[in-house]
Design a protein around this motif. Structure first.
Motif, mmCIF file in Angstrom:
data_model
loop_
_atom_site.group_PDB
_atom_site.id
_atom_site.type_symbol
_atom_site.label_atom_id
_atom_site.label_comp_id
_atom_site.label_asym_id
_atom_site.label_seq_id
_atom_site.Cartn_x
_atom_site.Cartn_y
_atom_site.Cartn_z
ATOM 1 N N SER A 103 13.355 15.597 -21.564
ATOM 2 C CA SER A 103 12.957 16.519 -20.495
ATOM 3 C C SER A 103 11.951 15.873 -19.539
ATOM 4 O O SER A 103 11.951 16.147 -18.344
ATOM 5 N N THR A 104 11.106 14.993 -20.072
ATOM 6 C CA THR A 104 10.137 14.281 -19.231
ATOM 7 C C THR A 104 10.851 13.191 -18.417
ATOM 8 O O THR A 104 10.522 12.939 -17.262
ATOM 9 N N LYS A 105 11.839 12.581 -19.060
ATOM 10 C CA LYS A 105 12.635 11.554 -18.380
ATOM 11 C C LYS A 105 13.285 12.125 -17.117
ATOM 12 O O LYS A 105 13.436 11.451 -16.110
ATOM 13 N N LYS A 106 13.651 13.394 -17.194
ATOM 14 C CA LYS A 106 14.234 14.064 -16.028
ATOM 15 C C LYS A 106 13.237 14.015 -14.864
ATOM 16 O O LYS A 106 13.620 13.771 -13.719
ATOM 17 N N LYS B 117 0.831 -1.201 0.000
ATOM 18 C CA LYS B 117 0.000 0.000 0.000
ATOM 19 C C LYS B 117 0.874 1.264 0.000
ATOM 20 O O LYS B 117 0.624 2.216 -0.731
ATOM 21 N N GLU B 118 1.918 1.217 0.800
ATOM 22 C CA GLU B 118 2.833 2.362 0.896
ATOM 23 C C GLU B 118 3.592 2.555 -0.430
ATOM 24 O O GLU B 118 3.789 3.687 -0.881
ATOM 25 N N ILE B 119 3.983 1.434 -1.053
ATOM 26 C CA ILE B 119 4.677 1.508 -2.345
ATOM 27 C C ILE B 119 3.801 2.253 -3.349
ATOM 28 O O ILE B 119 4.239 3.194 -4.002
ATOM 29 N N GLN B 120 2.535 1.814 -3.426
ATOM 30 C CA GLN B 120 1.593 2.431 -4.374
ATOM 31 C C GLN B 120 1.411 3.905 -4.046
ATOM 32 O O GLN B 120 1.432 4.748 -4.935
ATOM 33 N N SER B 121 1.205 4.178 -2.787
ATOM 34 C CA SER B 121 0.865 5.551 -2.434
ATOM 35 C C SER B 121 2.041 6.502 -2.685
ATOM 36 O O SER B 121 1.867 7.594 -3.199
ATOM 37 N N ARG B 122 3.266 6.046 -2.401
ATOM 38 C CA ARG B 122 4.429 6.909 -2.678
ATOM 39 C C ARG B 122 4.618 7.126 -4.178
ATOM 40 O O ARG B 122 4.936 8.222 -4.625
ATOM 41 N N ALA B 123 4.436 6.043 -4.951
ATOM 42 C CA ALA B 123 4.627 6.150 -6.402
ATOM 43 C C ALA B 123 3.602 7.113 -7.004
ATOM 44 O O ALA B 123 3.945 7.973 -7.814
ATOM 45 N N GLU B 124 2.350 6.975 -6.572
ATOM 46 C CA GLU B 124 1.308 7.853 -7.115
ATOM 47 C C GLU B 124 1.550 9.303 -6.744
ATOM 48 O O GLU B 124 1.404 10.215 -7.559
ATOM 49 N N TRP B 125 1.949 9.492 -5.487
ATOM 50 C CA TRP B 125 2.222 10.842 -4.993
ATOM 51 C C TRP B 125 3.357 11.488 -5.797
ATOM 52 O O TRP B 125 3.245 12.621 -6.276
ATOM 53 N N ALA B 126 4.449 10.736 -5.976
ATOM 54 C CA ALA B 126 5.612 11.289 -6.681
ATOM 55 C C ALA B 126 5.298 11.540 -8.155
ATOM 56 O O ALA B 126 5.695 12.556 -8.732
ATOM 57 N N ALA B 127 4.543 10.606 -8.760
ATOM 58 C CA ALA B 127 4.200 10.751 -10.178
ATOM 59 C C ALA B 127 3.314 11.978 -10.390
ATOM 60 O O ALA B 127 3.458 12.708 -11.366
ATOM 61 N N LYS B 128 2.423 12.198 -9.437
ATOM 62 C CA LYS B 128 1.514 13.345 -9.556
ATOM 63 C C LYS B 128 2.310 14.646 -9.420
ATOM 64 O O LYS B 128 2.159 15.575 -10.214
ATOM 65 N N LEU B 129 3.188 14.683 -8.441
ATOM 66 C CA LEU B 129 3.994 15.877 -8.193
ATOM 67 C C LEU B 129 4.874 16.212 -9.409
ATOM 68 O O LEU B 129 5.137 17.375 -9.692
ATOM 69 N N CYS B 130 5.322 15.181 -10.116
ATOM 70 C CA CYS B 130 6.202 15.388 -11.264
ATOM 71 C C CYS B 130 5.452 15.381 -12.591
ATOM 72 O O CYS B 130 6.068 15.434 -13.655
ATOM 73 N N ASP B 131 4.131 15.274 -12.495
ATOM 74 C CA ASP B 131 3.292 15.335 -13.687
ATOM 75 C C ASP B 131 3.647 14.264 -14.729
ATOM 76 O O ASP B 131 3.733 14.539 -15.930
ATOM 77 N N ILE B 132 3.885 13.052 -14.259
ATOM 78 C CA ILE B 132 4.247 11.973 -15.193
ATOM 79 C C ILE B 132 3.278 10.800 -15.099
ATOM 80 O O ILE B 132 3.582 9.693 -15.558
#
Lengths: 262, 285
Positions: A140-143, A111-126
């Motif tokens: 530039s997106t890869k960055k 659950k924590e894995i999913q939640s961190r990944a989603e949070w980080a992806a959202k923050l980085c707009d990816i």
């Protein structure tokens, strides 16, 4: 709590002296920009902060711990470093695997894995790239993929090495948002950049490097007012600052301030 | 004669279902300096790949329309002839550098070597180019151990050594400091003075405004605006479309909103300074 560089020298194995007598304190939660010419020693200096390099002389102390006595893996738990070249960092087959790697490696629960990944992806707009191979998306997106991957470790200190390179308007806006978020969250972000407009808009503290030394440490207004620093570090004022100087109005950073003065 | 003509180009990368370029036509005239701008993902690098023939020979995918180089469709060119006409500097120097040469000198000579150029001439050329780009002191170094900015200059030099008629350059300064960036723009301008055609993709809009003759704005695979740099960049509508414009344009716009119009939206600092001084003088009279 802080990152402290005390009389730090660093010499590469081939004999090149890349950093000389660096003295710097970065407090937890502080946001700083490191600027200067290519070859000034900026990347070497930040690699000393996360243990990728150990000083040839002097001490690097992170939250009271001397990096000399610790492995890079131990230090990287406190200081996250996003490489200048995302291709040096990214190694998984999908963006999702890349962004989940740290959490899986550290055996967080699912659950924590999913939640961190989603949070980080959202923050980085990816988010829309999560199921794609990182090598199929623009540089530039890869960055942002490499940033998201490091964010999931939620370190107190984050180092971004030239995140503005090749970014468009939306990319720069996303970085500003990220800096703002990290500040709210009490995290420190150390950013190397050549984009002086980005510096003027987002930072209150700027460290200027030249020839392996720190030659100045101050606010953007202080730095851009010192012609000798600008010429030694070969940096340029942002356009609005340059225009206001030419008009004899001092070093104005914001468009609206300049408009009001005229 | 046109250096490069794009005629009704539509293109999809393999396994994708949207058009990376969607109905693009444009004639690049000989001897001009063109700047291509637009958000990431708008098709800028795809255009570069077309001009060099990397689409469709390397990238495959679905291509409609034709690309002509000096009046001849790109697929009718022999690759070894085409590379003496069109030089392509990649976006990412880490990808461009061959990785199979141990010194910067050899890296720069690799193209000439493949063309079978005489050794003395090759050495002379490599020396001349490295001096011009300011990397002469790096010639004995291993290109794979250089900094990002240094590698970018090596990649640039290795293409200049080919002395082509047309240069397609994809973000050559992304890893460079402001000083290095300006020197690259000066080299690009000198190419123009040698009557070369330059097509440059770049985000550093202030320098585009200062150096480019014409600007093409791409968005979502379409050309949304093109023309002389001053005309294109002073279009405030670009801001709403998330296309970068010089800060001086934003400044000019804010002056207008504050009822202090400068008469136009300046695209460079020099222009802005002149406009403001004229306005101040006008107020004093």
């Amino acid at each position: 709590m802080s990152i402290e560089l005390q009389h730090v020298h660093f010499r590469y194995p081939d004999g090149t002296l890349a950093n000389e007598d660096l003295n710097l304190v970065i407090h937890e939660g502080e946001r700083i920009a490191i600027v200067g010419q290519n070859g000034a020693g900026k990347t070497t200096a930040v690699k000393l902060m996360n243990g990728l390099h150990k000083p040839t002389e002097g001490e690097v102390i992170i939250n009271g711990i001397n990096t000399r006595n610790k492995s890079t893996a131990q230090i990287s738990g406190m200081v996250g470093y996003v490489f200048q070249n995302p291709d040096d960092q990214i190694f998984k087959n999908t963006v999702r695997d890349e962004v989940e790697f740290w959490s899986r490696y550290n055996k967080l629960d699912e659950k924590e894995i999913q939640s961190r990944a989603e949070w980080a992806a959202k923050l980085c707009d990816i988010e829309k790239y999560l199921d794609i191979n990182p090598y199929e998306i623009p540089y530039s997106t890869k960055k942002f993929v490499s940033i998201a991957a490091v964010l999931t470790a939620r370190n107190p200190y984050l180092i971004l090495d030239e995140p503005t390179a090749g970014q468009d308007v939306a990319g720069v806006e996303c970085l500003s948002k990220l800096l703002h978020y990290m500040e709210q969250d009490g995290k420190s972000v150390i950013t190397i950049t050549h984009d002086m407009e980005f510096v003027a808009d987002n930072f209150k503290r700027v460290v200027v490097m030249a020839h392996g030394h720190i030659i100045a440490d101050g606010t953007p207004a202080e730095i851009f007012a010192e012609e000798s620093i600008l010429s030694e570090a070969k940096i340029k004022k942002p356009q609005i600052c340059e225009l206001s100087t030419r008009l004899g109005l001092g070093n104005i950073m914001k468009i609206e301030t300049l408009v009001n003065k005229l | 004669m046109n250096s490069i003509s794009l005629k009704n180009i539509r293109y999809k990368y393999p396994l994708t279902d949207h058009y990376a370029l969607d109905g693009v036509s444009f004639d690049f005239e000989e001897g001009k300096f063109y700047g291509i701008i637009g958000p990431n993902g708008s098709g800028k690098s795809t255009i570069c790949n077309l001009m060099k023939g990397l689409i469709p020979s390397f990238y495959l995918g679905d291509l409609e329309g034709t690309v002509e180089v000096q009046g001849k469709p790109v697929d009718e060119w022999e690759p070894e002839k085409l590379c003496t006409k069109v030089g392509y500097i990649f976006q990412n120097p880490f990808t461009q550098i061959s990785g199979i040469r141990d010194t910067v000198f050899e890296e720069i000579a690799i193209g000439l070597e493949n063309l079978g150029i005489d050794k003395e001439q090759m050495i002379q050329k490599a020396e001349e180019i490295t001096k011009r780009i300011g990397i002469y002191d790096l010639i004995e170094k291993n290109p794979n151990e250089l900094s990002g900015g240094q590698r970018q200059r090596v990649a640039f030099a290795s293409i200049l050594a080919m002395d082509t008629d047309i240069y397609v350059i994809d973000e050559p300064t992304s890893q460079l400091d402001p000083d290095g960036t300006e020197s690259v723009f000066k080299i690009i301008r000198s190419l123009k003075e040698q009557k070369k055609t330059v097509i440059l993709v770049e985000h550093k809009i202030e320098l585009m405004a200062k150096y480019a003759d014409e600007i093409i704005v791409l968005k979502d695979g379409k050309i949304i605006k093109s023309g002389p740099a001053r005309e294109v960049l002073s279009d405030y509508d670009l801001v709403n479309k998330k296309v970068a414009v010089p800060q001086t344009v934003l400044f000019g716009h804010e002056m207008e909103r504050a009822g202090k119009s400068l008469g136009k939206l300046p695209i460079t600092i020099d222009e802005a300074e002149v406009c403001v001084r004229e306005r101040m003088r006008g107020e004093q009279l």
